[in-house]
Design a protein around this motif. Structure first.
Motif, PDB file in Angstrom:
ATOM      1  N   SER A 177       0.820  -1.207   0.000  1.00  0.00           N
ATOM      2  CA  SER A 177       0.000   0.000   0.000  1.00  0.00           C
ATOM      3  C   SER A 177       0.858   1.263   0.000  1.00  0.00           C
ATOM      4  O   SER A 177       0.582   2.213  -0.744  1.00  0.00           O
ATOM      5  N   SER A 178       1.894   1.278   0.807  1.00  0.00           N
ATOM      6  CA  SER A 178       2.736   2.476   0.901  1.00  0.00           C
ATOM      7  C   SER A 178       3.450   2.772  -0.409  1.00  0.00           C
ATOM      8  O   SER A 178       3.748   3.928  -0.716  1.00  0.00           O
ATOM      9  N   GLN A 179       3.718   1.730  -1.213  1.00  0.00           N
ATOM     10  CA  GLN A 179       4.391   1.914  -2.495  1.00  0.00           C
ATOM     11  C   GLN A 179       3.410   2.084  -3.655  1.00  0.00           C
ATOM     12  O   GLN A 179       3.817   2.388  -4.768  1.00  0.00           O
ATOM     13  N   GLY A 180       2.110   1.855  -3.395  1.00  0.00           N
ATOM     14  CA  GLY A 180       1.127   1.937  -4.464  1.00  0.00           C
ATOM     15  C   GLY A 180       1.182   0.765  -5.427  1.00  0.00           C
ATOM     16  O   GLY A 180       0.776   0.879  -6.584  1.00  0.00           O
ATOM     17  N   TRP A 181       1.659  -0.384  -4.941  1.00  0.00           N
ATOM     18  CA  TRP A 181       1.798  -1.569  -5.780  1.00  0.00           C
ATOM     19  C   TRP A 181       0.468  -2.314  -5.802  1.00  0.00           C
ATOM     20  O   TRP A 181       0.185  -3.161  -4.957  1.00  0.00           O
ATOM     21  N   ARG A 182      -0.363  -1.988  -6.781  1.00  0.00           N
ATOM     22  CA  ARG A 182      -1.750  -2.452  -6.797  1.00  0.00           C
ATOM     23  C   ARG A 182      -1.876  -3.957  -6.962  1.00  0.00           C
ATOM     24  O   ARG A 182      -2.779  -4.575  -6.391  1.00  0.00           O
ATOM     25  N   GLN A 183      -0.996  -4.563  -7.777  1.00  0.00           N
ATOM     26  CA  GLN A 183      -1.118  -5.997  -8.041  1.00  0.00           C
ATOM     27  C   GLN A 183      -0.995  -6.826  -6.758  1.00  0.00           C
ATOM     28  O   GLN A 183      -1.906  -7.593  -6.432  1.00  0.00           O
ATOM     29  N   PRO A 184       0.101  -6.707  -6.015  1.00  0.00           N
ATOM     30  CA  PRO A 184       0.181  -7.495  -4.776  1.00  0.00           C
ATOM     31  C   PRO A 184      -0.774  -7.003  -3.702  1.00  0.00           C
ATOM     32  O   PRO A 184      -1.266  -7.799  -2.897  1.00  0.00           O
ATOM     33  N   LEU A 185      -1.052  -5.707  -3.679  1.00  0.00           N
ATOM     34  CA  LEU A 185      -1.945  -5.179  -2.656  1.00  0.00           C
ATOM     35  C   LEU A 185      -3.318  -5.830  -2.739  1.00  0.00           C
ATOM     36  O   LEU A 185      -3.908  -6.211  -1.713  1.00  0.00           O
ATOM     37  N   LEU A 186      -3.836  -5.976  -3.943  1.00  0.00           N
ATOM     38  CA  LEU A 186      -5.158  -6.567  -4.108  1.00  0.00           C
ATOM     39  C   LEU A 186      -5.176  -8.002  -3.581  1.00  0.00           C
ATOM     40  O   LEU A 186      -6.132  -8.417  -2.914  1.00  0.00           O
ATOM     41  N   VAL A 187      -4.124  -8.751  -3.848  1.00  0.00           N
ATOM     42  CA  VAL A 187      -4.062 -10.132  -3.375  1.00  0.00           C
ATOM     43  C   VAL A 187      -4.060 -10.180  -1.851  1.00  0.00           C
ATOM     44  O   VAL A 187      -4.789 -10.967  -1.238  1.00  0.00           O
ATOM     45  N   TYR A 188      -3.249  -9.326  -1.242  1.00  0.00           N
ATOM     46  CA  TYR A 188      -3.165  -9.339   0.216  1.00  0.00           C
ATOM     47  C   TYR A 188      -4.448  -8.832   0.872  1.00  0.00           C
ATOM     48  O   TYR A 188      -4.868  -9.346   1.917  1.00  0.00           O
ATOM     49  N   LEU A 189      -5.088  -7.857   0.276  1.00  0.00           N
ATOM     50  CA  LEU A 189      -6.360  -7.383   0.830  1.00  0.00           C
ATOM     51  C   LEU A 189      -7.410  -8.486   0.803  1.00  0.00           C
ATOM     52  O   LEU A 189      -8.208  -8.630   1.748  1.00  0.00           O
ATOM     53  N   LYS A 190      -7.426  -9.280  -0.250  1.00  0.00           N
ATOM     54  CA  LYS A 190      -8.391 -10.374  -0.328  1.00  0.00           C
ATOM     55  C   LYS A 190      -8.082 -11.457   0.694  1.00  0.00           C
ATOM     56  O   LYS A 190      -9.000 -12.066   1.283  1.00  0.00           O
ATOM     57  N   LEU A 191      -6.801 -11.712   0.950  1.00  0.00           N
ATOM     58  CA  LEU A 191      -6.437 -12.656   1.996  1.00  0.00           C
ATOM     59  C   LEU A 191      -6.891 -12.153   3.359  1.00  0.00           C
ATOM     60  O   LEU A 191      -7.428 -12.926   4.174  1.00  0.00           O
ATOM     61  N   LEU A 192      -6.679 -10.874   3.608  1.00  0.00           N
ATOM     62  CA  LEU A 192      -7.062 -10.299   4.893  1.00  0.00           C
ATOM     63  C   LEU A 192      -8.577 -10.226   5.046  1.00  0.00           C
ATOM     64  O   LEU A 192      -9.111 -10.440   6.143  1.00  0.00           O
ATOM     65  N   GLU A 193      -9.280  -9.953   3.951  1.00  0.00           N
ATOM     66  CA  GLU A 193     -10.741  -9.941   4.001  1.00  0.00           C
ATOM     67  C   GLU A 193     -11.270 -11.332   4.353  1.00  0.00           C
ATOM     68  O   GLU A 193     -12.177 -11.479   5.186  1.00  0.00           O
ATOM     69  N   ALA A 194     -10.710 -12.355   3.712  1.00  0.00           N
ATOM     70  CA  ALA A 194     -11.134 -13.724   4.000  1.00  0.00           C
ATOM     71  C   ALA A 194     -10.822 -14.095   5.443  1.00  0.00           C
ATOM     72  O   ALA A 194     -11.614 -14.794   6.106  1.00  0.00           O
ATOM     73  N   ARG A 195      -9.687 -13.625   5.937  1.00  0.00           N
ATOM     74  CA  ARG A 195      -9.312 -13.889   7.330  1.00  0.00           C
ATOM     75  C   ARG A 195     -10.299 -13.231   8.285  1.00  0.00           C
ATOM     76  O   ARG A 195     -10.744 -13.853   9.257  1.00  0.00           O
ATOM     77  N   ALA A 196     -10.659 -11.992   8.008  1.00  0.00           N
ATOM     78  CA  ALA A 196     -11.621 -11.287   8.859  1.00  0.00           C
ATOM     79  C   ALA A 196     -12.983 -11.977   8.830  1.00  0.00           C
ATOM     80  O   ALA A 196     -13.662 -12.099   9.860  1.00  0.00           O
ATOM     81  N   GLU A 197     -13.386 -12.442   7.653  1.00  0.00           N
ATOM     82  CA  GLU A 197     -14.674 -13.140   7.540  1.00  0.00           C
ATOM     83  C   GLU A 197     -14.658 -14.439   8.347  1.00  0.00           C
ATOM     84  O   GLU A 197     -15.635 -14.770   9.036  1.00  0.00           O
ATOM     85  N   ALA A 198     -13.547 -15.174   8.259  1.00  0.00           N
ATOM     86  CA  ALA A 198     -13.434 -16.439   8.991  1.00  0.00           C
ATOM     87  C   ALA A 198     -13.500 -16.227  10.500  1.00  0.00           C
ATOM     88  O   ALA A 198     -14.023 -17.066  11.233  1.00  0.00           O
ATOM     89  N   LEU A 199     -12.994 -15.080  10.945  1.00  0.00           N
ATOM     90  CA  LEU A 199     -13.000 -14.769  12.382  1.00  0.00           C
ATOM     91  C   LEU A 199     -14.288 -14.083  12.813  1.00  0.00           C
ATOM     92  O   LEU A 199     -14.483 -13.812  13.999  1.00  0.00           O
ATOM     93  N   GLY A 200     -15.172 -13.788  11.855  1.00  0.00           N
ATOM     94  CA  GLY A 200     -16.431 -13.131  12.180  1.00  0.00           C
ATOM     95  C   GLY A 200     -16.291 -11.666  12.526  1.00  0.00           C
ATOM     96  O   GLY A 200     -17.168 -11.088  13.183  1.00  0.00           O
ATOM     97  N   ASN A 201     -15.193 -11.042  12.073  1.00  0.00           N
ATOM     98  CA  ASN A 201     -14.968  -9.627  12.363  1.00  0.00           C
ATOM     99  C   ASN A 201     -15.560  -8.801  11.222  1.00  0.00           C
ATOM    100  O   ASN A 201     -14.902  -8.513  10.226  1.00  0.00           O
ATOM    101  N   LYS A 202     -16.831  -8.411  11.362  1.00  0.00           N
ATOM    102  CA  LYS A 202     -17.550  -7.719  10.298  1.00  0.00           C
ATOM    103  C   LYS A 202     -16.968  -6.347   9.992  1.00  0.00           C
ATOM    104  O   LYS A 202     -16.918  -5.920   8.836  1.00  0.00           O
ATOM    105  N   THR A 203     -16.520  -5.641  11.033  1.00  0.00           N
ATOM    106  CA  THR A 203     -15.974  -4.297  10.827  1.00  0.00           C
ATOM    107  C   THR A 203     -14.731  -4.342   9.938  1.00  0.00           C
ATOM    108  O   THR A 203     -14.603  -3.590   8.973  1.00  0.00           O
ATOM    109  N   GLU A 204     -13.802  -5.244  10.269  1.00  0.00           N
ATOM    110  CA  GLU A 204     -12.596  -5.371   9.462  1.00  0.00           C
ATOM    111  C   GLU A 204     -12.927  -5.871   8.059  1.00  0.00           C
ATOM    112  O   GLU A 204     -12.338  -5.419   7.070  1.00  0.00           O
ATOM    113  N   GLN A 205     -13.859  -6.793   7.971  1.00  0.00           N
ATOM    114  CA  GLN A 205     -14.243  -7.319   6.665  1.00  0.00           C
ATOM    115  C   GLN A 205     -14.773  -6.218   5.760  1.00  0.00           C
ATOM    116  O   GLN A 205     -14.400  -6.126   4.586  1.00  0.00           O
TER     117      GLN A 205
END
Length: 233
Positions: A177-205
């Motif tokens: 994110s700090s470098q504006g590297w959209r390709q890897p950022l999108l992948v990591y955001l989707k991993l983190l979104e899935a992680r938040a969903e698995a933990l039931g954290n709606k706000t983070e999701q």
């Protein structure tokens, strides 16, 4: 952009200002073009990135340089793996059968996760420290890497080794994110979104979902002639 693997790129250039002759055009051209490839590949501008990469390959290939051409494929593979894109480095491996260096071979083992027989002494210190680290120390070793792309690559390799915790995912997210590297950022955001969903954290999701939309809008902009209400010029 800082170099993904300084030792690799530096071998493409002779020392400047040393009083010797200037480097041949193919060396300076290939070094410049591979940096442009990395920049646009990380931005997700894949057509432009591929154009620069093929020009880099033409520069070293046109000089009949097997080892240098193999090294470009190695840099490409590492850049893709930093974005968590699948790449087995096949092109490098084929050329390496003809000619390569021990350091390049070690780097190939490193980025393809073949760490069992890898000699860490052949790697830059920050990668050697990562290979030698115990699982509990991985986050600290990655956090200590100064160069953003090297840090992102280290994070991604640990993810691919299934050794990453939430802290490493967040570090990779912040680095991209700090470098504006959209390709890897999108992948990591989707991993983190899935992680938040698995933990039931709606706000983070919801937060990650909003960020994903922003990045996708930047990666895949709607053509002007398809925007609702747009008129043809």
């Amino acid at each position: 952009m800082r170099l993904l693997f300084a030792a690799l790129a530096l071998t493409l250039l002779t020392a400047c200002g040393s009083g010797g002759p200037p480097p041949p055009d193919w060396k300076s051209d290939s070094a410049d073009l591979i940096e442009r490839y990395k920049k646009y590949a990380l931005l997700g501008e894949n057509t432009l990135a591929e154009r620069y990469f093929q020009q880099a390959i033409a520069a070293t290939g046109g000089a009949g340089r097997v080892s240098e051409t193999a090294r470009l494929w190695l840099v490409r593979c590492a850049t893709r793996r930093a974005s968590l894109l699948d790449d087995d480095c096949h092109e490098y491996a084929e050329l390496a059968k003809i000619e390569t260096s021990a350091d390049d071979r070690a780097y190939y083992q490193f980025i393809t996760l073949d760490w069992r027989t890898l000699d860490p002494a052949r790697l830059p210190a920050h990668y050697a420290n990562l290979v030698r680290a115990e699982p509990a120390a991985l986050n600290a070793k990655i956090s200590a890497i100064i160069d953003p792309l090297s840090r992102l690559l280290a994070s991604s390799l640990v993810v691919q080794r299934r050794q990453a915790d939430d802290a490493i995912l967040l570090l990779a997210d912040e680095t991209a994110s700090s470098q504006g590297w959209r390709q890897p950022l999108l992948v990591y955001l989707k991993l983190l979104e899935a992680r938040a969903e698995a933990l039931g954290n709606k706000t983070e999701q919801l937060n990650y979902a909003a960020r994903i939309r922003l990045v996708e809008d930047a990666l895949y902009p709607i053509p002007a002639n398809r925007v609702e209400g747009a008129t043809q010029p």
